[in-house]
Motif scaffolding. Structure first.
Motif, PDB file in Angstrom:
ATOM      1  N   LYS A 172      44.664  51.601 -22.098  1.00 31.73           N
ATOM      2  CA  LYS A 172      45.223  50.992 -22.440  1.00 31.73           C
ATOM      3  C   LYS A 172      43.890  50.388 -23.373  1.00 31.73           C
ATOM      4  O   LYS A 172      43.273  49.182 -22.642  1.00 31.73           O
ATOM      5  CB  LYS A 172      46.316  50.202 -23.224  1.00 31.73           C
ATOM      6  CG  LYS A 172      46.756  49.328 -24.331  1.00 31.73           C
ATOM      7  CD  LYS A 172      46.158  50.793 -25.624  1.00 31.73           C
ATOM      8  CE  LYS A 172      47.028  49.608 -27.098  1.00 31.73           C
ATOM      9  NZ  LYS A 172      46.798  50.996 -28.348  1.00 31.73           N
ATOM     10  N   TYR A 230      41.461  47.679 -25.860  1.00 30.09           N
ATOM     11  CA  TYR A 230      41.710  47.253 -27.319  1.00 30.09           C
ATOM     12  C   TYR A 230      40.021  47.260 -27.775  1.00 30.09           C
ATOM     13  O   TYR A 230      38.923  46.873 -26.798  1.00 30.09           O
ATOM     14  CB  TYR A 230      42.084  45.585 -27.013  1.00 30.09           C
ATOM     15  CG  TYR A 230      43.724  46.100 -27.023  1.00 30.09           C
ATOM     16  CD1 TYR A 230      44.205  46.198 -27.732  1.00 30.09           C
ATOM     17  CD2 TYR A 230      43.496  45.654 -25.415  1.00 30.09           C
ATOM     18  CE1 TYR A 230      45.649  46.740 -27.279  1.00 30.09           C
ATOM     19  CE2 TYR A 230      45.834  45.989 -25.600  1.00 30.09           C
ATOM     20  CZ  TYR A 230      46.351  45.986 -26.577  1.00 30.09           C
ATOM     21  OH  TYR A 230      47.534  45.901 -26.858  1.00 30.09           O
ATOM     22  N   GLY A 231      39.505  47.482 -28.782  1.00 25.04           N
ATOM     23  CA  GLY A 231      38.035  47.307 -29.524  1.00 25.04           C
ATOM     24  C   GLY A 231      37.498  48.027 -29.191  1.00 25.04           C
ATOM     25  O   GLY A 231      38.127  48.758 -28.544  1.00 25.04           O
ATOM     26  N   GLU A 232      36.201  47.799 -29.281  1.00 24.24           N
ATOM     27  CA  GLU A 232      35.295  49.364 -29.736  1.00 24.24           C
ATOM     28  C   GLU A 232      33.741  48.662 -29.121  1.00 24.24           C
ATOM     29  O   GLU A 232      33.473  47.731 -29.045  1.00 24.24           O
ATOM     30  CB  GLU A 232      34.910  49.779 -30.254  1.00 24.24           C
ATOM     31  CG  GLU A 232      35.797  50.951 -31.320  1.00 24.24           C
ATOM     32  CD  GLU A 232      35.628  51.290 -32.801  1.00 24.24           C
ATOM     33  OE1 GLU A 232      35.243  51.155 -32.860  1.00 24.24           O
ATOM     34  OE2 GLU A 232      36.861  51.969 -33.252  1.00 24.24           O
ATOM     35  N   ALA A 244      34.586  45.889 -26.251  1.00 26.91           N
ATOM     36  CA  ALA A 244      35.393  46.612 -25.422  1.00 26.91           C
ATOM     37  C   ALA A 244      36.588  46.061 -24.571  1.00 26.91           C
ATOM     38  O   ALA A 244      35.794  45.355 -24.075  1.00 26.91           O
ATOM     39  CB  ALA A 244      35.285  48.380 -25.908  1.00 26.91           C
ATOM     40  N   GLN A 282      39.651  46.853 -21.417  1.00 31.44           N
ATOM     41  CA  GLN A 282      40.364  47.634 -20.868  1.00 31.44           C
ATOM     42  C   GLN A 282      41.467  46.700 -20.486  1.00 31.44           C
ATOM     43  O   GLN A 282      41.520  46.963 -19.346  1.00 31.44           O
ATOM     44  CB  GLN A 282      39.739  48.269 -19.791  1.00 31.44           C
ATOM     45  CG  GLN A 282      40.768  49.917 -19.464  1.00 31.44           C
ATOM     46  CD  GLN A 282      40.357  50.647 -19.006  1.00 31.44           C
ATOM     47  OE1 GLN A 282      38.714  50.569 -18.723  1.00 31.44           O
ATOM     48  NE2 GLN A 282      40.597  51.858 -18.884  1.00 31.44           N
ATOM     49  N   ALA A 283      43.041  46.696 -20.784  1.00 31.25           N
ATOM     50  CA  ALA A 283      43.985  45.828 -21.156  1.00 31.25           C
ATOM     51  C   ALA A 283      44.461  46.719 -19.630  1.00 31.25           C
ATOM     52  O   ALA A 283      45.232  46.223 -18.839  1.00 31.25           O
ATOM     53  CB  ALA A 283      44.996  45.903 -21.783  1.00 31.25           C
ATOM     54  N   THR A 294      51.023  44.745 -22.112  1.00 31.21           N
ATOM     55  CA  THR A 294      50.392  45.131 -22.610  1.00 31.21           C
ATOM     56  C   THR A 294      51.448  46.945 -21.901  1.00 31.21           C
ATOM     57  O   THR A 294      51.878  47.747 -23.306  1.00 31.21           O
ATOM     58  CB  THR A 294      48.993  45.938 -22.015  1.00 31.21           C
ATOM     59  OG1 THR A 294      48.329  44.923 -23.157  1.00 31.21           O
ATOM     60  CG2 THR A 294      48.650  47.126 -23.271  1.00 31.21           C
ATOM     61  N   ASN A 345      55.217  46.830 -24.067  1.00 30.37           N
ATOM     62  CA  ASN A 345      54.761  47.450 -24.887  1.00 30.37           C
ATOM     63  C   ASN A 345      54.790  48.472 -25.663  1.00 30.37           C
ATOM     64  O   ASN A 345      55.162  49.303 -26.309  1.00 30.37           O
ATOM     65  CB  ASN A 345      53.781  46.059 -25.868  1.00 30.37           C
ATOM     66  CG  ASN A 345      53.971  44.825 -26.094  1.00 30.37           C
ATOM     67  OD1 ASN A 345      54.760  44.166 -26.405  1.00 30.37           O
ATOM     68  ND2 ASN A 345      52.584  44.723 -26.628  1.00 30.37           N
ATOM     69  N   ASP A 368      53.713  49.609 -28.633  1.00 26.52           N
ATOM     70  CA  ASP A 368      52.613  50.360 -28.816  1.00 26.52           C
ATOM     71  C   ASP A 368      52.269  51.845 -28.033  1.00 26.52           C
ATOM     72  O   ASP A 368      53.102  51.424 -27.619  1.00 26.52           O
ATOM     73  CB  ASP A 368      50.914  48.745 -28.201  1.00 26.52           C
ATOM     74  CG  ASP A 368      49.829  48.927 -28.334  1.00 26.52           C
ATOM     75  OD1 ASP A 368      49.580  50.317 -29.266  1.00 26.52           O
ATOM     76  OD2 ASP A 368      48.955  48.003 -27.910  1.00 26.52           O
ATOM     77  N   THR A 373      45.775  54.199 -25.049  1.00 28.19           N
ATOM     78  CA  THR A 373      44.784  54.716 -25.645  1.00 28.19           C
ATOM     79  C   THR A 373      44.703  56.184 -24.945  1.00 28.19           C
ATOM     80  O   THR A 373      44.236  57.325 -25.261  1.00 28.19           O
ATOM     81  CB  THR A 373      43.080  54.237 -25.426  1.00 28.19           C
ATOM     82  OG1 THR A 373      43.948  52.785 -25.591  1.00 28.19           O
ATOM     83  CG2 THR A 373      42.095  54.469 -26.077  1.00 28.19           C
TER      84      THR A 373
END
Length: 237
Positions: free
Chosen positions: A14, A16-18, A22, A24-25, A51, A54, A60, A63
């Motif tokens: 997973k 988040y962001g780019e 970014a 990586q959770a 995470t 979720n 959620d 990725t």
């Protein structure tokens, strides 16, 4: 007949962001959950446990990787399909109770059935039954303000189980309670797991609460660090 486990996470990531921001959770989580297990998920802040929960709760999506629930690849479902799955198979309990202040315990417990469109008599009967399971049927007409913290959490648990879910996801369910009430809530979750066969997935930072589970999964740096049987085995008794 499927050989898939009840719930399986396969190489789940997973992000988040780019770009440069970014984060990586989750970094490739593998986890199997057997039907009827009671799992406590532990780990420091930022370890990925929330995470992962979720994703397990279909709130959620990963990725990359595969998330399989009862043979269905959840990562292929759209938002509406995931919502339907949550309503049908999952119950949620939160640290903050999340009860409606001006409504009775019974009305709070009825809510998921109201959203589902069940008839009034059916809702009332199911809600009373759920309140009975958590030992609060005599308090059905009390509002949250008239109940203790422990009683409010019991109402929240009744609301989570009123739909007869296969899985109960609990996020720090004893976080707002004193130690005596915390033990009561954990005993209740253990009995629902044992007697009703509900699979329980719980995030906690309290080792003594984790001992009520059957299995403890430790997260660290976005991965499952280790899995162990709960040493106390309290949940088994």
């Amino acid at each position: 007949m499927t050989t898939d486990p009840f719930i399986a996470m396969r190489r789940i990531t997973k992000v988040y962001g780019e770009g440069a921001t970014a984060f990586q959770a989750l970094k490739g989580v593998d986890l199997n959950v057997a039907q009827g297990d009671f799992i406590a998920v532990m780990g420091p802040s930022g370890s990925g446990k929330s995470t992962a929960m979720n994703i397990l709760g279909c709130l959620d999506v990963p990725t990359t990787g595969e998330f399989i629930f009862k043979g269905v690849h959840i990562e292929t479902l759209d938002r509406d399909e995931r919502a339907l799955l949550r309503r049908r198979y999952l119950g949620f309990v939160f640290q903050g109770f999340n009860l409606l202040a001006r409504t009775t315990a019974l009305e709070n417990v009825e809510l998921p059935l109201l959203y589902r469109g069940d008839p009034k008599e059916q809702r009332r009967e199911a809600a009373m039954s759920a309140l009975e399971k958590v030992g609060l049927d005599r308090w059905w007409d009390h509002t949250p303000a008239q109940l203790s913290g422990g009683q409010q959490q019991r109402v929240a648990i009744a609301r989570a189980i009123v739909t007869n879910p296969d899985v109960l996801l609990a996020d720090e369910p004893t976080g707002n309670l004193d130690s005596a009430r915390s033990v009561e809530i954990m005993q209740l979750l253990a009995s629902l797991n044992r007697d009703a066969g509900i699979t329980v997935l719980m995030v906690t930072h309290e080792p003594d609460m984790a001992e009520f589970a059957k299995t403890i999964v430790h997260f660290k740096d976005g991965l499952v660090d280790r899995i162990e049987a709960a040493a106390g085995g309290v949940g088994a008794h």
